[in-house]
Scaffold this active site. Structure first.
Site: not given
Length: 271
Positions: A11-12, A74, A153, A185, A187
């Site tokens: 993932d990023s 992702c 994040e 997403c 996240h």
């Protein structure tokens, strides 16, 4: 192919940990090599060429760990790189989009589905394309939510700022009377409680991270690649990042079923 080899997940940043978490829960014997591209996030505002280059570098790194399958955890990289990577690899590789889209189409009652994601994921239109292949009359409303990733994040999962921003983003979808919302997403499941509260109890939230773990389990079973050996303590899960290893370790420990003792920083540009 060694069925007891690890699964590569990337993932990023930390969002893909929601996918790793679901794999850990559904397939507790499986070993996982996780890479988070924390030096180059977010992916959602970058071009397709850039995301494809990043994805190739990460996959080359994962292949050095002799992984038996790869999960692109992702949505942006799934939208921009999965098709090319399927052609280039000789091991199974899946993304997080198709499984989530399929579930959304199955559970919607009024045919109106909302998708939230990064700018790249929403602009690609890939969720709408995949859903309409399954059911042409579906109405899909996409809404990019670029501030969600940095909020997650930073660990602002239950914060008034996150509430305010989410309320603004989601107002468009509420106005379209969607009855199903895809968290497009990886996240976003980390702020699921906020999203659910703001959308209301009549709206079904679809978590592609969970649906991807279901698809992965089925894929490994079909190819006789499920793990049969119990990994030694400390060897089951390995974590790598391109930057901020200590911060990643703390965050991963807070959301995964077990403590993450170490994260190794690597120079991904060398791959």
């Amino acid at each position: 192919m060694d069925r007891n080899a690890p699964i590569g997940v990337f993932d990023s940043g930390v969002g893909g940990l929601t996918v790793a978490r679901e794999i850990m829960r559904r397939m507790p014997r499986e070993r996982i090599i996780y890479f988070g591209d924390t030096a180059r996030l977010p992916y959602g505002s970058k071009s397709q060429d850039t995301v494809l280059r990043y994805s190739r570098q990460i996959i080359r790194f994962l292949m050095t760990k002799q992984v038996k399958a790869i999960v692109i955890a992702c949505n942006t990289a799934s939208a921009y790189a999965l098709t090319a990577m399927e052609r280039e690899l000789d091991i199974p590789i899946i993304g997080v989009i198709r499984a989530g889209a399929k579930t959304a189409v199955e559970v919607t009652r009024n045919g109106k589905i909302g998708v939230i994601g990064t700018e790249a994921t929403i602009n690609s239109g890939i969720y709408a394309d995949v859903m309409r292949q399954m059911r042409p009359d579906i109405q899909v409303t996409g809404k990019s939510c670029p501030l969600f990733v940095p909020l997650v994040e930073e660990g602002l999962l239950h914060d008034s700022v996150t509430d305010e921003i989410a309320s603004r983003y989601l107002s468009v979808l509420k106005g379209r009377f969607v009855d199903t919302l895809v968290m497009g997403c990886t996240h976003y499941p980390l702020i699921r409680s906020t999203l659910g509260r703001l959308m209301g109890e009549d709206v079904v939230l679809v978590n592609p991270a969970y649906e991807t773990s279901v698809e992965l389990k089925r894929l490994l079973e079909d190819k006789a690649l499920t793990c049969t050996l119990e990994a030694a303590p400390g060897e089951k899960y390995r974590f790598y990042v391109s930057d901020l290893a200590e911060k990643f370790t703390a965050f991963a420990t807070s959301i995964l079923p077990e403590e993450v003792k170490e994260t190794e920083k690597i120079h991904i540009e060398e791959y």
